[in-house]
Design an enzyme around this catalytic site. Structure first.
Site, PDB file in Angstrom:
ATOM      1  N   SER A  84       0.815  -1.225   0.000  1.00  0.00           N
ATOM      2  CA  SER A  84       0.000   0.000   0.000  1.00  0.00           C
ATOM      3  C   SER A  84       0.843   1.267   0.000  1.00  0.00           C
ATOM      4  O   SER A  84       0.348   2.327  -0.333  1.00  0.00           O
ATOM      5  CB  SER A  84      -0.958  -0.012   1.194  1.00  0.00           C
ATOM      6  OG  SER A  84      -0.243   0.180   2.392  1.00  0.00           O
ATOM      7  N   LYS A 121       0.207   4.394   6.897  1.00  0.00           N
ATOM      8  CA  LYS A 121      -0.411   5.198   5.840  1.00  0.00           C
ATOM      9  C   LYS A 121       0.046   6.646   5.994  1.00  0.00           C
ATOM     10  O   LYS A 121       0.620   7.024   7.009  1.00  0.00           O
ATOM     11  CB  LYS A 121      -1.946   5.156   5.962  1.00  0.00           C
ATOM     12  CG  LYS A 121      -2.585   3.777   5.723  1.00  0.00           C
ATOM     13  CD  LYS A 121      -2.604   3.376   4.253  1.00  0.00           C
ATOM     14  CE  LYS A 121      -3.206   1.987   4.058  1.00  0.00           C
ATOM     15  NZ  LYS A 121      -2.329   0.909   4.550  1.00  0.00           N
TER      16      LYS A 121
END
Lengths: 166, 390
Positions: A84, A121
Site C-alpha cells: 500500500s 499510511k
C-alpha cells in the site's frame, strides 16, 4: 552497526485463543547499546551508476543508529507488510523507523491503529476535517481509510525512515 | 554556592515515586492494542501463574499468583486472555521509562523494573504537580505506558501518594502530599487502610488494627518508641517517615556508576529455585545492558536473595555471594551464567523469598580492561559477540 532484537510474539495459552487478534511479531526493538560504528560517507551523491574514483572524498563519518534514530527512548522498528505504500518507497519486508516522540501532522507517514489493527499510511484530512489515512500506491488497489467517530483510532507513532537489505 | 541554595533548618524534601500501572500487561498492550479494555493476565513461563493482571482481570477477582489451570473456568466465562511473559520486552520498556525519568532529576533510584524514585527537592520552585504531569504525559506518548506519580517528603510518603494517585481519579494520576494543606492531608490519610503503607504487609496490618491503628493517620500519630519495643525498629522508622522525617534515603546511583544494581521485591513470595533463576536471569540481563551502555566491564558479580524482613514470624534467610571474575566482561551470557552459579550456592529451599538481585562492581572502562593471560578469550574479543548472544 544497526542490530535488532526480534520480539517474540506473546502466545496465548490454551484454552483461550487469540483468534483475530493481531500479533506483535512485526515489532523490533533497536539495540541501542551497540557501539557506534562510523563508516565513511562519500561527499559526492551517487546516481545509480558507478562512482567516479576521483571523487573518493570522505566528507564525514556516519553511524547508522545515529542517522536513523532521533529519540532512542521513543523509537521502535517495524517490518512493512503489503504494497500500500510502495510509492513512498516502503516495500514489503522493509524495516521502518517509528518515532513516538514526534507530533504527527498532515502529510506525515504514520503507524496508526484502526480498530485494533496496525497500518502504515499517510496522514490526511478530508474537507470536513476528519482524519483519512491515505495509501501511496498509484495502481489504485488500495482505498483511503476514512476515520469515523465509531472507529477506534490512534496514531501510534510517526514513521521517520526506513532501511532494507538486498 | 548561592545563598538560597543553603539548606533550610527543616528542609522538606520532595521525593517522587513513579511506577508503571500493571507493568507487564501494559507492555503487552502497547504492541497489541486489541488487548486494551479486555481482561488480561501475564503468566510466569515456568509454572503458568498470574504475575500481572489488568484492571479488568483484577475486577473479576483473579488473585495474584493464581495458576492458569485454576483460572480456566473464570477465563472461559469472561474471556480472560492469558499471555506468556516476555521478559526481554519488559526489560527494554523498563529501560526506556527509566531513561526518560533520568531527564527529570539527576538523583534517581531505580527501585524495581517498573518503579523509580526521583529526588525533586531541587525543583521545588516549580509546580511539582505539573512537573509530574509532564513526566506522565511524556512516558505515555513516548512508550505507550501509563504511569502514576506520587510525591511526598519521604519515600514512605511518596509510596502512599503514588497509591492515592492510582486509586483516586481526582488526582489525575499525579498526587503531591507536599502541596496539600495539613488538614486536607490528614483527612486523606484517615481514609487509607494501614495495610497500604510501604513495608506493612498482610501479617502486620491485622496486629496493628487490633491495637486500634486502622488508618495511616492512626499510625502516623502512634508513639514510635512504644511500637519499636512492641514490634521492630522498622516500624519505628516507618512512623518517622510518615511524619516527614527521612529515615530511608535514596540509594542514588549517579553516573558514571561504580556499581550497577538490578533487583526487585516480588509481588508474591517465591519459593522454588527455577522462578528465582528466571528473575536473576532477567536482572542480570538488564544490568548487563546498563553496563554496556556506559561502556564498562564488570570485574565482579554479586548475587543476593532474601526473605521479607517485614514478616518476622516467618523463617528468615538472607544471603549473598560475591564472585570475582578472572577477567572483566560485559558479556550477558557469561554474566548470567556466573550469577546463576552464585544463586545455586546460596539458594536454600523452603523459604519465602521476597527479594532478589544482582550487582556488578569493580567496573572498568573499555580502555582499562586487562585480558587475563590464561582466559580463553579476552573481554575485547567477546565484545563483538555480545550482539548475537545477549
Amino acid at each position: 552497526m544497526l542490530k535488532t532484537t526480534k520480539l517474540k510474539t506473546s502466545k496465548s495459552i490454551p484454552p483461550i485463543c487469540l483468534t483475530g487478534l493481531g500479533t506483535i511479531g512485526v515489532f523490533q526493538l533497536p539495540r541501542l547499546n551497540a557501539p557506534a560504528i562510523n563508516l565513511p560517507l562519500y561527499a559526492s551523491k551517487v546516481s545509480a551508476g558507478f562512482p567516479s574514483p576521483a571523487e573518493e572524498y570522505v566528507e564525514k563519518r556516519l553511524d547508522t543508529n545515529d542517522y536513523l534514530i532521533d529519540q532512542k527512548d521513543a523509537t521502535f522498528f517495524i517490518t512493512i507488510q503489503g504494497y500500500s505504500m510502495v510509492d513512498v518507497g516502503l516495500l514489503p519486508k522493509d524495516k521502518a523507523v517509528v518515532d513516538r516522540s514526534k507530533t504527527p501532522t498532515v502529510g506525515d507517514i504514520v503507524l496508526a491503529v484502526v480498530d485494533g489493527e496496525f497500518t502504515v499510511k499517510t496522514l490526511g484530512r478530508n474537507k470536513e476535517g476528519a482524519v483519512r489515512l491515505l495509501p501511496a500506491n498509484s495502481t489504485g488497489a488500495y482505498k483511503p481509510i476514512e476515520i469515523t467517530e465509531e472507529m477506534n483510532f490512534e496514531i501510534w507513532g510517526v514513521v521517520t525512515g526506513s532501511f532494507r537489505r538486498f | 554556592m548561592k545563598e538560597n541554595d543553603m539548606p533550610l533548618p527543616h528542609p522538606t524534601r520532595s521525593i517522587a515515586l513513579i511506577d508503571v500501572n500493571n507493568f507487564y500487561v501494559s507492555c503487552e498492550r502497547v504492541f497489541n492494542p486489541k488487548l486494551v479494555g479486555v481482561p488480561v493476565v501475564v503468566l510466569s513461563n515456568n509454572d503458568g501463574c498470574a504475575v500481572a493482571r489488568s484492571n479488568e482481570a483484577k475486577a473479576l477477582g483473579v488473585p495474584m499468583g493464581e495458576p492458569w489451570f485454576k483460572l480456566k473456568d473464570l477465563a472461559k466465562q469472561h474471556g480472560i486472555i492469558g499471555l506468556s511473559s516476555n521478559y526481554a520486552l519488559y526489560a527494554d520498556m523498563s529501560n526506556r521509562v527509566m531513561s526518560i525519568l533520568r531527564e527529570y532529576s539527576p538523583d534517581q533510584e531505580v527501585y524495581s523494573i517498573d518503579e523509580s524514585f526521583l529526588d525533586l527537592t531541587g525543583f521545588q520552585s516549580r509546580d511539582l504537580i505539573s512537573y509530574g504531569q509532564h513526566m506522565r504525559k511524556r512516558i505515555l506518548k513516548w512508550t505507550g505506558l501509563p504511569v502514576c506519580v506520587g510525591i511526598g517528603s519521604t519515600k514512605t510518603l511518596a509510596k502512599l501518594a503514588n497509591h492515592c494517585a492510582k486509586k483516586r481519579p481526582v488526582f489525575n494520576s499525579v498526587c503531591n502530599f507536599n502541596a496539600m494543606l495539613p488538614t486536607e492531608l490528614e483527612h486523606l490519610l484517615c481514609q487509607i487502610d494501614v495495610g497500604e503503607i510501604w513495608g506493612i504487609g498482610r501479617k502486620l496490618a491485622p496486629k496493628l488494627q487490633a491495637l486500634g491503628f486502622n488508618t495511616v493517620q492512626d499510625l502516623k500519630r502512634a508513639n514510635p518508641d512504644r511500637l519499636r519495643q512492641q514490634f521492630s525498629v522498622v516500624l519505628e522508622k516507618t512512623i518517622h517517615e510518615l511524619n516527614g522525617t527521612v529515615c530511608i534515603d535514596l540509594e542514588e546511583i549517579s553516573p558514571p556508576k561504580q556499581q550497577i544494581m538490578s533487583s526487585r521485591s516480588f509481588g508474591q513470595p517465591i519459593r522454588d529455585y527455577n522462578s528465582l533463576a528466571e528473575s536473576i536471569t532477567l536482572y542480570m540481563s538488564s544490568a548487563a545492558v546498563k553496563l554496556r551502555r556506559q561502556q564498562s566491564f564488570a570485574g565482579s558479580v554479586h548475587v543476593f536473595i532474601r526473605t521479607s524482613p517485614f514478616k518476622q514470624d516467618a523463617p528468615q534467610y538472607s544471603n549473598g555471594i560475591t564472585i570475582p571474575l578472572p577477567s572483566a566482561t560485559d558479556n550477558t551470557m557469561q554474566l548470567v551464567n556466573i550469577a546463576l552459579w552464585g544463586l545455586k550456592q546460596i539458594y536454600r529451599p523452603n523459604y519465602d523469598y521476597a527479594k532478589a538481585g544482582v550487582m556488578l562492581s569493580e567496573l572498568v572502562t573499555a580502555q582499562g580492561v586487562q585480558n587475563d593471560l590464561f582466559s580463553q578469550s579476552g573481554a575485547n574479543a567477546e565484545n563483538g559477540k555480545n550482539c548475537t548472544l545477549s
